[in-house]
Design a protein around this motif. Structure first.
Motif, PDB file in Angstrom:
ATOM      1  N   ASP A  40      38.633  45.537  45.057  1.00 19.59           N
ATOM      2  CA  ASP A  40      39.513  46.390  44.264  1.00 19.59           C
ATOM      3  C   ASP A  40      39.471  45.934  42.804  1.00 19.59           C
ATOM      4  N   ILE A  41      39.614  46.862  41.888  1.00 17.05           N
ATOM      5  CA  ILE A  41      39.694  46.564  40.456  1.00 17.05           C
ATOM      6  C   ILE A  41      40.984  47.180  39.945  1.00 17.05           C
ATOM      7  N   TYR A  42      41.855  46.339  39.354  1.00 18.55           N
ATOM      8  CA  TYR A  42      43.169  46.784  38.911  1.00 18.55           C
ATOM      9  C   TYR A  42      43.188  47.295  37.477  1.00 18.55           C
ATOM     10  N   VAL A  43      42.136  47.047  36.697  1.00 21.32           N
ATOM     11  CA  VAL A  43      42.130  47.406  35.282  1.00 21.32           C
ATOM     12  C   VAL A  43      41.083  48.473  35.006  1.00 21.32           C
ATOM     13  N   GLN A  44      41.196  49.075  33.818  1.00 23.29           N
ATOM     14  CA  GLN A  44      40.242  50.086  33.379  1.00 23.29           C
ATOM     15  C   GLN A  44      39.702  49.693  32.014  1.00 23.29           C
ATOM     16  N   LEU A  45      38.639  50.334  31.611  1.00 21.09           N
ATOM     17  CA  LEU A  45      38.100  50.148  30.276  1.00 21.09           C
ATOM     18  C   LEU A  45      39.201  50.445  29.266  1.00 21.09           C
ATOM     19  N   GLY A  46      39.426  49.550  28.338  1.00 19.55           N
ATOM     20  CA  GLY A  46      40.469  49.739  27.333  1.00 19.55           C
ATOM     21  C   GLY A  46      41.828  49.183  27.706  1.00 19.55           C
ATOM     22  N   SER A  47      41.969  48.697  28.943  1.00 15.01           N
ATOM     23  CA  SER A  47      43.253  48.110  29.361  1.00 15.01           C
ATOM     24  C   SER A  47      43.556  46.854  28.566  1.00 15.01           C
ATOM     25  N   TYR A  48      44.817  46.678  28.203  1.00 11.80           N
ATOM     26  CA  TYR A  48      45.287  45.428  27.601  1.00 11.80           C
ATOM     27  C   TYR A  48      45.887  44.601  28.717  1.00 11.80           C
ATOM     28  N   VAL A  49      45.460  43.344  28.828  1.00 14.64           N
ATOM     29  CA  VAL A  49      45.937  42.477  29.896  1.00 14.64           C
ATOM     30  C   VAL A  49      46.523  41.204  29.302  1.00 14.64           C
ATOM     31  N   GLN A  50      47.359  40.556  30.098  1.00 12.73           N
ATOM     32  CA  GLN A  50      47.926  39.274  29.707  1.00 12.73           C
ATOM     33  C   GLN A  50      47.332  38.181  30.586  1.00 12.73           C
ATOM     34  N   ARG A  51      47.279  36.996  30.033  1.00 15.28           N
ATOM     35  CA  ARG A  51      46.774  35.852  30.783  1.00 15.28           C
ATOM     36  C   ARG A  51      47.544  35.719  32.092  1.00 15.28           C
ATOM     37  N   GLY A  52      46.815  35.557  33.200  1.00 15.37           N
ATOM     38  CA  GLY A  52      47.433  35.414  34.506  1.00 15.37           C
ATOM     39  C   GLY A  52      47.627  36.726  35.243  1.00 15.37           C
ATOM     40  N   GLU A  53      47.397  37.849  34.566  1.00 16.50           N
ATOM     41  CA  GLU A  53      47.542  39.162  35.191  1.00 16.50           C
ATOM     42  C   GLU A  53      46.380  39.406  36.160  1.00 16.50           C
ATOM     43  N   PRO A  54      46.649  39.915  37.371  1.00 20.85           N
ATOM     44  CA  PRO A  54      45.562  40.200  38.315  1.00 20.85           C
ATOM     45  C   PRO A  54      44.612  41.266  37.763  1.00 20.85           C
TER      46      PRO A  54
ATOM     47  N   LEU B  79      41.245  41.868  39.578  1.00 26.69           N
ATOM     48  CA  LEU B  79      40.462  42.428  40.678  1.00 26.69           C
ATOM     49  C   LEU B  79      40.601  41.566  41.915  1.00 26.69           C
ATOM     50  N   VAL B  80      40.095  42.075  43.026  1.00 19.24           N
ATOM     51  CA  VAL B  80      40.064  41.326  44.282  1.00 19.24           C
ATOM     52  C   VAL B  80      38.607  41.149  44.670  1.00 19.24           C
ATOM     53  N   LEU B  81      38.232  39.900  44.925  1.00 18.39           N
ATOM     54  CA  LEU B  81      36.874  39.547  45.315  1.00 18.39           C
ATOM     55  C   LEU B  81      36.921  38.980  46.732  1.00 18.39           C
ATOM     56  N   GLU B  82      36.187  39.622  47.643  1.00 24.81           N
ATOM     57  CA  GLU B  82      36.124  39.125  49.018  1.00 24.81           C
ATOM     58  C   GLU B  82      34.943  38.167  49.126  1.00 24.81           C
ATOM     59  N   ALA B  83      35.248  36.944  49.547  1.00 24.00           N
ATOM     60  CA  ALA B  83      34.216  35.932  49.730  1.00 24.00           C
ATOM     61  C   ALA B  83      34.599  35.094  50.949  1.00 24.00           C
ATOM     62  N   MET B  84      33.636  34.834  51.798  1.00 23.20           N
ATOM     63  CA  MET B  84      33.864  34.057  53.015  1.00 23.20           C
ATOM     64  C   MET B  84      35.021  34.644  53.829  1.00 23.20           C
ATOM     65  N   LYS B  85      35.079  35.965  53.898  1.00 25.72           N
ATOM     66  CA  LYS B  85      36.071  36.722  54.655  1.00 25.72           C
ATOM     67  C   LYS B  85      37.505  36.529  54.153  1.00 25.72           C
ATOM     68  N   MET B  86      37.632  36.048  52.910  1.00 29.45           N
ATOM     69  CA  MET B  86      38.957  35.893  52.299  1.00 29.45           C
ATOM     70  C   MET B  86      39.036  36.775  51.067  1.00 29.45           C
ATOM     71  N   HIS B  87      40.190  37.363  50.838  1.00 28.70           N
ATOM     72  CA  HIS B  87      40.415  38.172  49.646  1.00 28.70           C
ATOM     73  C   HIS B  87      40.991  37.266  48.568  1.00 28.70           C
ATOM     74  N   ASN B  88      40.275  37.158  47.447  1.00 29.50           N
ATOM     75  CA  ASN B  88      40.673  36.295  46.344  1.00 29.50           C
ATOM     76  C   ASN B  88      41.063  37.165  45.155  1.00 29.50           C
ATOM     77  N   GLU B  89      42.305  37.058  44.733  1.00 31.99           N
ATOM     78  CA  GLU B  89      42.772  37.807  43.567  1.00 31.99           C
ATOM     79  C   GLU B  89      42.336  37.044  42.318  1.00 31.99           C
ATOM     80  N   ILE B  90      41.543  37.685  41.475  1.00 32.35           N
ATOM     81  CA  ILE B  90      41.035  37.066  40.259  1.00 32.35           C
ATOM     82  C   ILE B  90      41.933  37.491  39.103  1.00 32.35           C
ATOM     83  N   LYS B  91      42.450  36.498  38.375  1.00 33.92           N
ATOM     84  CA  LYS B  91      43.413  36.765  37.304  1.00 33.92           C
ATOM     85  C   LYS B  91      42.778  36.568  35.939  1.00 33.92           C
ATOM     86  N   SER B  92      43.368  37.177  34.956  1.00 31.51           N
ATOM     87  CA  SER B  92      42.852  37.121  33.594  1.00 31.51           C
ATOM     88  C   SER B  92      43.004  35.716  33.009  1.00 31.51           C
ATOM     89  N   PRO B  93      41.937  35.191  32.410  1.00 32.73           N
ATOM     90  CA  PRO B  93      42.018  33.874  31.782  1.00 32.73           C
ATOM     91  C   PRO B  93      42.623  33.916  30.379  1.00 32.73           C
TER      92      PRO B  93
END
Length: 154
Positions: free
Chosen positions: A98-112, A114-128
């Protein structure tokens, strides 16, 4: 090029990412040789398990847990100037669920982001960092390799 400092069990490491290569304290690791849960460094095989955000460490910093061949290491990312971060790279190989943002979105540090599935686990990737998303290079349900650029910040 991505750059960061990590503290692992109290020892600080300089990490630089150049495409399919990672330099840790100027020693090169080839990302193309990383499998889902193992890595080969200097002909030695290491089996990895990663647990993101396991708790709060010293000085209130968020820590993660990395198991290498069954031995536990705590990892804390050391804050650097977040404005220098221009790319979000895949921390591991997997499928973008899943991707929570769009082109042009303004995000804050720590904001989710996207979700990356790896090793059968869903990992929420947050903004650095805080900033605007100026490019998204992958779509939902697309596979990504560790180190590949997923999105770009202003």
């Amino acid at each position: 090029m991505g750059q960061m400092k990590l503290e692992v069990n109290g020892t600080t490491y300089e990490v630089k990412i150049h495409g399919d290569k990672i330099l840790i304290n100027e020693k090169t690791i080839d990302l193309t040789k990383i499998k889902e849960n193992e890595i080969v460094i200097d002909s030695k095989k290491f089996y990895l398990d990663f647990y993101e955000r396991t708790g709060i460490g010293m000085e209130g910093k968020q820590q993660s847990l990395l198991l290498i061949n069954g031995m536990a290491y705590t990892i804390v990312k050391i804050d650097t100037d977040q404005e220098t971060i221009k790319e979000l790279r895949a921390p591991m190989s997997g499928n973008i669920i899943d991707i929570y943002v769009q082109l042009g979105s303004y995000v804050q540090r720590g904001e989710p982001l996207l979700v990356l599935e790896a090793m059968k686990m869903h990992n929420e990737i947050k903004s650095p960092r805080d900033g605007k998303i100026i490019d998204i290079l992958f779509n939902k349900q697309q596979p990504v390799k560790a180190g590949e650029i997923i999105l770009i910040f202003d």
